[in-house]
Design an enzyme around this catalytic site. Structure first.
Site, PDB file in Angstrom:
ATOM      1  CB  SER A  46      -4.448   1.453   3.558  1.00 38.85           C
ATOM      2  OG  SER A  46      -3.749   1.346   2.182  1.00 38.85           O
ATOM      3  CE  LYS A  60      -4.306   1.771  -0.950  1.00 42.32           C
ATOM      4  NZ  LYS A  60      -3.903   0.660  -0.433  1.00 42.32           N
ATOM      5  CB  SER A  86      -1.008   0.107   1.569  1.00 41.33           C
ATOM      6  OG  SER A  86      -2.318  -1.162   0.736  1.00 41.33           O
TER       7      SER A  86
END
Length: 411
Positions: free
Chosen positions: A127, A70, A67
């Protein structure tokens, strides 16, 4: 190799005749996931004032970002906010593909919408994979096209060992990065987008009656930590990029491949505690990150979204047909130092921004020249004529204290 080493240590414990030897072998088994003890581990600590790497271990070896991906999803979104393509209250439509993403997610429903600002906070705290895909599809038409833009942007920043295949960080064998590349991205976010970077401090987010706490437990716990992002998939281990500022010193640190979230956080806290005091105290940023940011097609400080939006909705004509600015001339200096406060869709908008800044902050901008510089479809709003880099950086620091985004650069 790792399994053999563990077996060997266990054998030592069994054969050892002294309590000390057994305790020492047991201690080795409990060492944090680093180096050869964990093939997924990589880390780096960067002083973003001096540009000096304070700590590095496997920093250029490819890993899965999870993640942390992101961060780039948001970087691209911040670009479009800066350019006026979207606003914080722009509704983003949720597709069936986005709604169908696996957790972690918000549980967005196909056919509905989510505001840009809510999507930002969903990525920073929860997230949320569904929100990441919503951003990708609305900005680029498809997640695949958005991932291609993410990769191009990464390479423009100097993240040479990074490839993106999706907007969320969900498992994909072709989606790879390095600790050094994530370090560059972590620094670039705060240098280029000081206004929007503040979202990474968000500790909780309430959406449709439900409150989500940030996965980043170091924000608010470790003094000086102001972000930025955690990540985990089974193939990557527990990842974390952290920015910390204290006593005029600032670092960006990356830990990849932690065995648990707790051990990763503890290791990061240890790195911050050890290396932040060794960073150089001072204002401004290292030339390396300024040049990395400058390489990107529209590498500028964040403009006030209200100004950008107003300019974007105005009638536009080709750049060559624009009349000469009345308050700022075209950039004509080939050397020296300048500061940049925005990138606007037209010369008129850039001139207006410069006039407003000079009238409001004359004590900081006295004796420097407002200039505009066309670049592709945008016009950079700058003040030129600073005597040296320090003078430009000091001016930027004072403007940032008044919440004016600013970037010091060499012409």
């Amino acid at each position: 190799m790792q399994q053999r080493s563990l077996i060997h240590l266990v054998a030592i414990m069994v054969r050892s005749r002294t309590v000390f030897a057994r305790l020492f072998a047991f201690f080795l088994l409990l060492l944090p996931a680093q180096g050869l003890a964990n093939s997924r581990y990589a880390a780096i600590v960067w002083d973003i004032t001096s540009g000096k790497v304070l700590y590095s271990d496997a920093a250029d070896e490819r890993r899965y970002p999870a993640s942390l991906t992101k961060m780039m999803t948001l970087y691209v979104l911040f670009e479009d906010l800066e350019r006026g393509r979207v606003k914080l209250n722009t509704p983003l439509k949720v597709s069936a593909h986005a709604a169908g993403q696996v957790p972690t997610k918000l549980g967005l429903r196909a056919g509905r919408t989510i505001a840009v600002e809510h999507a930002i906070k969903a990525l920073v705290t929860r997230s949320a994979n569904d929100a990441a895909v919503v951003i990708a599809e609305n900005l680029a038409g498809s997640e695949k096209a958005f991932a291609e833009r993410m990769t191009r942007t990464a390479h423009e920043l100097g993240m040479a060992n990074t490839q993106f295949r999706n907007a969320s960080g969900l498992p994909d064998p072709g989606q790879v990065t390095t600790a050094r590349d994530m370090m560059i991205l972590g620094a670039a976010l705060q240098v280029r987008f000081p206004r929007y970077y503040a979202y990474f401090k968000t500790r909780s987010f309430t959406y449709q009656g439900r409150t989500y706490r940030s996965h980043n437990r170091l924000v608010g716990k470790i003094k000086g930590v102001d972000g930025i992002k955690t990540g985990y998939i089974r193939a990557s281990g527990f990842n974390l990029v952290t920015s910390a500022r204290r006593g005029g010193r600032k670092v960006v640190a990356v830990v990849l491949g932690g065995r648990t979230a707790k051990s990763r956080d503890q290791h990061m806290a240890s790195l911050i505690s050890r290396y932040l005091p060794k960073a150089q105290a001072g204002k401004g940023y290292a030339q390396e990150i300024l040049m990395a940011v400058k390489r990107s097609p529209v590498m500028v400080a964040s403009a006030d979204p209200a100004v950008v939006t107003a300019a974007a909705t105005a009638t536009t004509t080709p750049m060559a047909e624009k009349s000469a600015p009345t308050a700022a001339g075209p950039a004509a200096r080939s050397s020296g130092y300048a500061i940049q406060i925005g990138a606007l869709p037209s010369s008129d908008a850039a001139v207006e921004m410069l006039k407003t800044a000079q009238s409001k902050y004359g004590d900081i901008l006295e004796g420097v020249e407002p200039v505009t510089e066309p670049y592709k479809t945008f016009v950079r709003a700058r003040f030129a004529g600073f005597t040296d880099r320090k003078a430009a950086q000091d001016a930027c620091e004072k403007l940032r204290e008044r919440e004016v985004p600013c970037l010091a650069l060499e012409l």
